[in-house]
Structures are given as C-alpha cells and as structure tokens.
Design a protein around this motif. Structure first.
Motif, PDB file in Angstrom:
ATOM      1  N   LYS A 294      68.338  49.105  32.946  1.00  0.00           N
ATOM      2  CA  LYS A 294      68.186  47.853  32.224  1.00  0.00           C
ATOM      3  C   LYS A 294      68.761  46.709  33.053  1.00  0.00           C
ATOM      4  O   LYS A 294      68.193  45.639  33.167  1.00  0.00           O
ATOM      5  N   THR A 298      66.745  43.410  34.253  1.00  0.00           N
ATOM      6  CA  THR A 298      67.134  42.049  33.877  1.00  0.00           C
ATOM      7  C   THR A 298      67.608  41.270  35.087  1.00  0.00           C
ATOM      8  O   THR A 298      67.363  40.074  35.204  1.00  0.00           O
ATOM      9  N   HIS A 301      64.646  40.161  36.928  1.00  0.00           N
ATOM     10  CA  HIS A 301      64.005  39.093  36.180  1.00  0.00           C
ATOM     11  C   HIS A 301      64.740  37.781  36.372  1.00  0.00           C
ATOM     12  O   HIS A 301      64.148  36.723  36.601  1.00  0.00           O
ATOM     13  N   ARG A 302      66.041  37.885  36.306  1.00  0.00           N
ATOM     14  CA  ARG A 302      66.855  36.679  36.473  1.00  0.00           C
ATOM     15  C   ARG A 302      66.633  36.082  37.851  1.00  0.00           C
ATOM     16  O   ARG A 302      66.510  34.869  38.004  1.00  0.00           O
TER      17      ARG A 302
END
Lengths: 493, 140
Positions: A294, A298, A301-302
């Motif tokens: 996860k 993320t 993505h960030r």
C-alpha cells in the motif's frame, strides 16, 4: 543466504566483516538494498540472465559462503583502508539519499545511487535465491524485486580489477571503493561477480553482469519498498529492535539500532566493520510486510502527482529554461516577480488614466494654451498628483532561443536592450516596432559584437500613449523572432 | 508547508496574477478607446524643424570608404515619426551589414553615425551611396 544465516552468520561473525567504514551509511544503503529486492524480483523472473543464477546459487551457495568469509575480511580491510574518504562518501551518500528525499529528486541522486546497486544486486540475488530455497510464507504479496531492475537503474561504471583483491570472488562494478565495501559488508555475498571483466569468477561465480547492461531508470523510492518487503529468514534480530526499526524513522536510525546491537554475538573485526546478515534484513522487513504494497502504491501516486505539478508549473512560465526541478522553481520565482511588477505598473496606468478622465471633465481655465483635448489632458497630467508623487517604473527581461530583450521603464523613458544572434538587420525591425508603440527614439547605440548584435535603445513615451513594459518586450521579441526565423541561416560574410 | 503545497500555491498564484494582468490590460484598452487620440507627435515634429533651423543644420550625408568594403556613414536629418525606420530600410536595401552604430537626437535633429560593411566595394560606390541616402532623407 539469509535463510541459511545460521551457518553463515557464525562464519561471518568471525569475519567481523560487514559494515564498512560508513557504519551509518552502510546500514542505510543496506536497508534500501533489501527494499530493492521486491522490485527487482519480477525482473529476475523474466530475467535476462543468460545463466540461471538461481540454480548456480543453489549449488554453489554454501561454497560461496565459505569463500565469502575468506574474502570478506580481506575485502573489508582493503575497502576500509582504501576508503577513509569513502567512508565519508558513503555516509554522505546515505545521508543524501534519504529515501524520503529521493522521491523528490529523482534524477539528482543518481550518482549516489550508483553505489547502491551492487549491494542491491547482491542482496536481491540472495534474497531471490533464498526465496526459492526456503519458501518462507512470510514473503509478502509483493513479488520479489528484480535485481536487474536495480542494477540497471544505476549506470554502474566498471570496477577496475586493480581495486579489488586479485583473489576476491567479489568484484563490484563500481568505480568507488565503497561498493565493494558495501557489498562485502552486507555479508550477503555469495560469489558475486559484478564486474564485466570477470576478474574473479572463481568458485561458481554468480554473475550479475547480464543485468548491468540493462539500463533501467532509477527508482529510488522502490528501494524502500523493496526493503520493506524483505522475506523472513533466520532473523538474528531481537524482537524489540524490530519494533523500533520502522517507527517511521529513516533507515539511518534503523541501521544504527541494528548496528549497535551486539547481543547477537556479532563480532567486529579490528576495523569495526559490522556484518549485517541477511537475516537481519529480513527481520527488518518483516514487520512492514502488510503495509508495504500500500505504501508503495500511495508513495508512487504521490510522486506522480508531484511531478505533474512541477510540469504544470513549468508550462505556466513564459520561457522555461531547463527541465529540472530547481530551474522550474527558479523560473517560477522570476515569473511571479515579473507578474507582480506588471500588475503594479498596470494599476498605475489605470489610476492615471482615471485621474486624467476626471480632470478632463473639469474645464481647464488656468491654461490659455489649451486648445485641444489632448493638450488639456497633458496639462492635466502635469497637475496630476500621480505624476508628481510616484515614479512609474517597471522592468522586464525576456529571453527566447536566440534573442534577449530587457525593457526598463522609468517614468516616461523606455530603455530597451536587445541582444540577438546575428542574422537579420534587427535595427530596422526594432525601429518599426518602436514606431508602432509610439515611442520616440532618442538614442541608439550598438553594433555587432562577435556573433551577436547588441543594441541599446533609449526612447521616450509619447504623451498620452499607454506603454507598459510587458507589451514592449513581448512585441519586440515576437517581431524579432519572427524575422529571425523567416530568414534561413546565412553564412558569415 | 510541504513541497506539494508550495508548488500548488505557486501555480494558483501565477494564474491569479496572470488573470489580473489580463483584466487590467483590458481595462486599460477600454479606457484608451474612449480617450481622445494622441497628436503629440505632430507637435514634436514642428519643434524638430524649428530646432534644425535654429542651429543652421541641414540634412546631410557623408559617406567615407574605409578600406575593403567598409564604409563610415554619417547622416544628419530632421527628426520625424518613422524617419529612422525609413532610413534603416534604405540601409538594408543597400545590403549593408551594420558593424556598429550610434544615433542621437537633439533639438529635433537626428545624427546617425554608422560603420557598415557592404557587399559592394570600391570608391565609386561611396558616391552612389551618398546620393541614394540623400534622396532617402529628402523623402523622410
């Protein structure tokens, strides 16, 4: 190798090899290396390994370990002796490559990354190897990182054999001494011949070279993720330590904790090199398995979002220069300041115009010379408090590919500096533009200097016309560029 | 403030500033449209002629040949809107490459000195150039 740590650890303990000079640094790089395992795992699967290194490793592993131990100390010593400066470098690298930072400076730490790969490489190989041998259910959902990925992420210069022990089976393709130190200190090494020259390649060398030619882009954040998803193994780490390992602190702290732990009976050689076993690495990764994927997603993505923002910022700026983050931010700063000046200038003009209009409404009786609306306007301007109190000034600098324009406006004087690569008679076009803008040319100076035309124009704003810097600059650049482009490059006279 | 927010704020602020620049320019243009046309340049031209007469200056051209294809040209003429542009056009028509130039104005007269390198050569050319330029000035 991690799983077999039982036997290996003891051996390595005797070696006291391990962390090279850069203790902190090593641990830092060490952990990220482990992280890489996850990433490169898939690569390994499809690997371009010409040789099935896994099988090789399987067979030769114990042999490698023994050999490794022998070489380790030697390596360590050499590395240690060679790199007192290397220590600092390693530490520096490690400090610099704070993994959290790496996401933000993708390209900038590339150099630093170079020192990581060999270690990553080795570790990855080992991890992968161990995975196959000791399927620990602890292996997280994330596939093993592919070693090739990491190696290719960082262009590795080939290590000169002279820098390595002649008998060492551990050769690292890295110009810096550090990497040998790192890898060796990892204690993870089987026989790893990472140098293209294959200088060692003795006992069933595991050749990671094939991966080297692959040039994958650096993905530093992956390292961390990789590390987190280390498989379980023969942990030698104490439980409490594990808990503190990933308390959201960066690897440095983690490593320090690991490093300082002497409870595991690690012996340090006279160089104080700490050997970090695979088991420990596995242990470190263990606690984070559940959240790693996860985090990786993320995190990525960030990063993607942040990169998009940088690009968006770059698009807003009129003449962006380089494409790196520092330049983007610098250009943005300049542009914002320029915009602020323009806004102030325009506001001043609006204010002035409004005052003039107000004055026009009142008939002027003091001045008999007033005959036309303009003249009364000019008289009115003179009385205008705006004129007397504030000095309108603005400044603009625009650069295009082969032209540079600098426009300064002070009150009613416009000064234009123009530098252009020689191709056209820009004097003509500039004077045309100035005429259009109703600027009264007072003085021009300039000429051909080397390859460039450089001119300075001093002009006055005709009364009543509205001139603001950005308009002047934009128009000038537009016209000059157009003319410049219209004429193909001519050979010099 | 972390990096992402800083960048985002910068983007927003730049867009904001650009918008206000646009608004202000529009506003200014509207005001400009409603205001009276400017006739000051004519005003200054009258001055120019008076200035030249005052000093006894007459439009003149001097062309000197300084080796090779280089010329040194000096022009005095009366300042007028667009006058310099016409002169520049003429110079480029002649095919001159301006090496350096200096133009000054004072009291309605314009002094242009420039050294140029042309593709033509020879002394005879200088006279032709001079005549040509005199014509141009006369037309300004």
């Amino acid at each position: 190798m991690y799983e077999e740590s039982a036997g290996f650890d003891q051996n390595s303990l005797h070696e006291g090899g391990g962390l090279v000079q850069a203790e902190d640094g090593f641990s830092q790089t060490h952990i990220p290396n482990c992280n890489n395992n996850n990433q490169s795992f898939s690569m390994e699967e499809q690997s371009n390994y010409p040789q099935n290194q896994m099988s090789q490793q399987d067979v030769a592993f114990s042999a490698l370990e023994m050999e490794l131990q022998h070489h380790l100390n030697l390596e360590m010593e050499q590395c240690y002796n060679n790199t007192s400066s290397g220590n600092h470098e390693i530490q520096e690298i490690v400090h610099d490559s704070n993994w959290q930072e790496m996401t933000n400076f993708n390209g900038e730490n590339q150099y630093h990354h170079q020192h990581q790969p060999p270690a990553d490489y080795v570790q990855n190989g080992h991890h992968h190897h161990h995975q196959q041998n000791f399927t620990t259910g602890s292996l997280p959902e994330t596939p093993y990182p592919t070693t090739p990925d990491l190696l290719n992420m960082f262009p590795l210069p080939r290590c000169s054999p002279s820098s390595l022990l002649p008998n060492s089976s551990i050769t690292f393709s890295n110009s810096a001494h550090k990497s040998p130190g790192f890898l060796a200190s990892l204690g993870l090494l089987g026989e790893i011949n990472t140098s293209a020259d294959g200088s060692s390649a003795s006992a069933g060398a595991v050749v990671y070279d094939p991966l080297l030619p692959l040039n994958l882009p650096p993905q530093p954040p992956l390292l961390r993720e990789l590390f987190h998803s280390l498989p379980h193994g023969g942990y030698t780490l104490g439980a409490p330590r594990n808990g503190t390992l990933f308390g959201g602190v960066d690897e440095r702290d983690v490593n320090v904790g690991l490093y300082q732990n002497g409870d595991h009976g690690r012996s340090f050689d006279h160089n104080g090199v700490f050997e970090f076993t695979a088991g420990e690495i596995d242990c470190i990764g263990k606690n984070r398995d559940g959240k790693d994927t996860k985090h990786f997603a993320t995190e990525r993505h960030r990063r993607v979002l942040l990169n998009d923002k940088y690009q968006a910022l770059r698009k807003l700026v009129p003449n962006p220069t380089k494409n790196d983050r520092a330049s983007i931010v610098g250009d943005a700063i300049d542009y914002i300041n320029e915009l602020k000046r323009t806004v102030t200038e325009l506001k001043g003009w609006v204010e002035k115009k409004r005052c003039i209009k107000e004055r026009l409404k009142r008939p002027k009786t003091e001045d008999d010379a007033v005959m036309e609306g303009n003249e009364s306007k000019s008289v009115g301007e003179m009385d205008n408090p705006y004129n007397s109190s504030s000095l309108r000034s603005s400044w603009l600098h625009r650069k295009s590919k082969n032209t540079e324009v600098d426009v300064r406006i002070i009150d009613d004087e416009v000064t234009v500096k123009l530098v252009q690569q020689k191709r056209i008679n820009c004097l003509l076009f500039v004077s045309k533009v100035l005429d259009e803008l109703q600027l009264d040319l007072h003085h021009v100076a300039g000429g051909l200097i080397g390859d460039y035309y450089s001119f300075l124009f001093n002009s006055k704003i005709c009364e009543g016309s509205i001139v603001y810097a950005s308009a002047v600059a934009n128009k000038l650049i537009e016209v000059v560029d157009k003319q410049y482009a219209a004429i193909p490059p001519t050979s010099s006279y | 403030m972390n990096k992402a927010t800083i960048i985002t704020d910068a983007i927003t602020y730049i867009e904001e500033l650009q918008k206000s620049v646009e608004d202000l320019t529009d506003q200014l243009h509207q005001m400009e449209a409603t205001s009276v046309a400017e006739e000051n340049p004519n005003f200054k031209e009258i001055d120019a002629e008076q200035g030249m007469n005052k000093w006894g200056l007459a439009p003149e051209v001097q062309v000197n040949h300084i080796g090779g294809t280089k010329y040194w040209i000096k022009i005095v003429f009366q300042k007028k809107r667009g006058g310099l542009t016409k002169l520049m056009e003429a110079i480029s028509v002649l095919g001159f490459d301006i090496t350096d130039t200096s133009i000054t104005t004072s009291d309605g007269a314009v002094l242009v000195t420039l050294s140029a390198e042309g593709i033509h050569g020879g002394l005879s050319e200088a006279d032709k150039i001079k005549k040509f330029l005199l014509e141009v000035i006369g037309n300004i």
